[in-house]
Design a protein around this motif. Structure first.
Motif, PDB file in Angstrom:
ATOM      1  N   PRO A   1       0.835  -1.200   0.000  1.00  0.00           N
ATOM      2  CA  PRO A   1       0.000   0.000   0.000  1.00  0.00           C
ATOM      3  C   PRO A   1       0.876   1.259   0.000  1.00  0.00           C
ATOM      4  O   PRO A   1       1.878   1.319   0.717  1.00  0.00           O
ATOM      5  CB  PRO A   1      -0.796  -0.111   1.309  1.00  0.00           C
ATOM      6  N   VAL A   2       0.482   2.246  -0.796  1.00  0.00           N
ATOM      7  CA  VAL A   2       1.243   3.495  -0.850  1.00  0.00           C
ATOM      8  C   VAL A   2       0.389   4.711  -0.493  1.00  0.00           C
ATOM      9  O   VAL A   2       0.924   5.802  -0.293  1.00  0.00           O
ATOM     10  CB  VAL A   2       1.877   3.705  -2.246  1.00  0.00           C
ATOM     11  N   GLU A   3      -0.927   4.515  -0.416  1.00  0.00           N
ATOM     12  CA  GLU A   3      -1.798   5.653  -0.095  1.00  0.00           C
ATOM     13  C   GLU A   3      -3.131   5.154   0.466  1.00  0.00           C
ATOM     14  O   GLU A   3      -3.728   4.214  -0.066  1.00  0.00           O
ATOM     15  CB  GLU A   3      -2.075   6.484  -1.347  1.00  0.00           C
ATOM     16  N   LEU A   4      -3.559   5.791   1.552  1.00  0.00           N
ATOM     17  CA  LEU A   4      -4.919   5.609   2.035  1.00  0.00           C
ATOM     18  C   LEU A   4      -5.788   6.597   1.272  1.00  0.00           C
ATOM     19  O   LEU A   4      -5.716   7.805   1.496  1.00  0.00           O
ATOM     20  CB  LEU A   4      -5.008   5.856   3.541  1.00  0.00           C
ATOM     21  N   VAL A   5      -6.606   6.089   0.360  1.00  0.00           N
ATOM     22  CA  VAL A   5      -7.408   6.956  -0.499  1.00  0.00           C
ATOM     23  C   VAL A   5      -8.580   7.556   0.268  1.00  0.00           C
ATOM     24  O   VAL A   5      -8.832   8.759   0.202  1.00  0.00           O
ATOM     25  CB  VAL A   5      -7.927   6.167  -1.726  1.00  0.00           C
ATOM     26  N   GLU A   6      -9.291   6.715   1.003  1.00  0.00           N
ATOM     27  CA  GLU A   6     -10.426   7.211   1.780  1.00  0.00           C
ATOM     28  C   GLU A   6     -10.867   6.177   2.805  1.00  0.00           C
ATOM     29  O   GLU A   6     -10.562   4.990   2.687  1.00  0.00           O
ATOM     30  CB  GLU A   6     -11.619   7.551   0.873  1.00  0.00           C
ATOM     31  N   ILE A   7     -11.561   6.664   3.803  1.00  0.00           N
ATOM     32  CA  ILE A   7     -12.312   5.799   4.717  1.00  0.00           C
ATOM     33  C   ILE A   7     -13.752   5.886   4.240  1.00  0.00           C
ATOM     34  O   ILE A   7     -14.421   6.906   4.418  1.00  0.00           O
ATOM     35  CB  ILE A   7     -12.158   6.258   6.174  1.00  0.00           C
ATOM     36  N   SER A   8     -14.217   4.821   3.595  1.00  0.00           N
ATOM     37  CA  SER A   8     -15.481   4.908   2.856  1.00  0.00           C
ATOM     38  C   SER A   8     -16.709   4.672   3.717  1.00  0.00           C
ATOM     39  O   SER A   8     -17.799   5.141   3.382  1.00  0.00           O
ATOM     40  CB  SER A   8     -15.472   3.922   1.690  1.00  0.00           C
ATOM     41  N   SER A   9     -16.569   3.945   4.826  1.00  0.00           N
ATOM     42  CA  SER A   9     -17.723   3.742   5.702  1.00  0.00           C
ATOM     43  C   SER A   9     -17.258   3.306   7.085  1.00  0.00           C
ATOM     44  O   SER A   9     -16.150   2.790   7.243  1.00  0.00           O
ATOM     45  CB  SER A   9     -18.688   2.700   5.121  1.00  0.00           C
ATOM     46  N   MET A  10     -18.133   3.526   8.076  1.00  0.00           N
ATOM     47  CA  MET A  10     -17.862   3.105   9.452  1.00  0.00           C
ATOM     48  C   MET A  10     -19.136   2.501  10.022  1.00  0.00           C
ATOM     49  O   MET A  10     -20.217   3.069   9.864  1.00  0.00           O
ATOM     50  CB  MET A  10     -17.399   4.286  10.303  1.00  0.00           C
ATOM     51  N   ASN A  11     -18.981   1.374  10.688  1.00  0.00           N
ATOM     52  CA  ASN A  11     -20.142   0.656  11.215  1.00  0.00           C
ATOM     53  C   ASN A  11     -19.860   0.235  12.663  1.00  0.00           C
ATOM     54  O   ASN A  11     -18.711   0.065  13.047  1.00  0.00           O
ATOM     55  CB  ASN A  11     -20.412  -0.575  10.350  1.00  0.00           C
ATOM     56  N   HIS A  12     -20.916   0.056  13.458  1.00  0.00           N
ATOM     57  CA  HIS A  12     -20.792  -0.373  14.864  1.00  0.00           C
ATOM     58  C   HIS A  12     -19.856   0.552  15.651  1.00  0.00           C
ATOM     59  O   HIS A  12     -19.006   0.090  16.412  1.00  0.00           O
ATOM     60  CB  HIS A  12     -20.285  -1.814  14.954  1.00  0.00           C
ATOM     61  N   ILE A  13     -20.037   1.852  15.482  1.00  0.00           N
ATOM     62  CA  ILE A  13     -19.114   2.809  16.092  1.00  0.00           C
ATOM     63  C   ILE A  13     -19.163   2.768  17.622  1.00  0.00           C
ATOM     64  O   ILE A  13     -18.132   2.815  18.282  1.00  0.00           O
ATOM     65  CB  ILE A  13     -19.413   4.244  15.586  1.00  0.00           C
TER      66      ILE A  13
END
Length: 247
Positions: free
Chosen positions: A186-198
């Protein structure tokens, strides 16, 4: 399947006969529409509002029966216009049903991934070097912080930092991870697309991360993240992944 101690589900507010009043006290943009239920023909009120979040979905539609005052159906959306499929939909609610004795019997389905939350939680409680401080931020923001720190360590190939953030990754598991991330880098975290059970006490948070690899491919990793209040302050850690490390 998650395993944990103590409370593993919470329901706030509880769907009883005072749910209408509970929701209204905590709501924004409260709107009521009175009409008959097309299924039962009974008089009902259909309420839309912005209220208590379920995994960050907070745009509600709840139908109440005017005579019993009980909720009949409900849904909650991420989309403020309540378009598309709801995050949760409660299509049928039955009160005081007769339940067979074996109703709550359960066997782990074959092939299920079993995640024991107690292992990491005990480690965070008893080892001040496990996990990283995340400050006095919301659980959602803390999860994002942990995910970003984790992928920064992976991209930098800082394996000691990775192990602090993911303290269960030691020995053979750490060797497996370093080999995987070196081969599919991996060279880049593009996005955090979703979060569940926060804020679910019975599970870890589920954080979906989209990554770009050195070969130009897009990969996804579904991280399990725990945010825990300790005497040393609020700390966060990666417990592992749901499914493959990268897919």
């Amino acid at each position: 399947m998650y395993i944990s101690n103590g409370l593993n589900r919470q329901c706030d507010p509880f769907p009883g006969s005072d749910l209408f009043e509970q929701c209204k006290k905590r709501a924004q943009n409260w709107q009521e529409q009175y009409r008959k239920d097309e299924v039962t023909g009974r008089n009902s009120v259909f309420v839309t509002f912005e209220g208590p979040a379920v995994n960050m979905a907070k745009y509600w539609l709840i139908q109440f029966d005017l005579e019993s005052k009980f909720p009949v159906r409900a849904g909650v959306w991420w989309d403020e216009h309540r378009e598309g499929k709801p995050h949760y939909e409660y299509s049928f609610i039955e009160y005081n049903p007769e339940l067979p004795a074996d109703f709550f019997d359960f066997e782990i389905p074959e092939g299920a991934q079993v995640i024991d939350c107690r292992t990491l939680r005990n480690l965070l409680d008893n080892n001040i070097n496990a996990g990283i401080p995340v400050g006095s931020v919301s659980t959602g923001d803390a999860c994002k912080q942990v995910a970003k720190e984790y992928w920064s360590a992976v991209i930098a190939k800082d394996w000691s930092r990775l192990q602090k953030i993911r303290p269960l990754a030691s020995g053979e598991k750490l060797n497996e991870l370093t080999g995987l991330y070196s081969n599919d880098e991996p060279v880049e975290l593009v996005e955090i697309s979703s979060m569940n059970h926060i804020s679910d006490p019975g599970t870890f948070a589920e954080i979906t991360c989209v990554l770009r690899t050195k070969s130009g491919q897009t990969k996804t990793s579904l991280l399990n993240i725990e945010i825990r209040s300790e005497q040393r302050g609020q700390v966060g850690a990666v417990a592992g992944t749901i499914g493959p490390e990268l897919f």
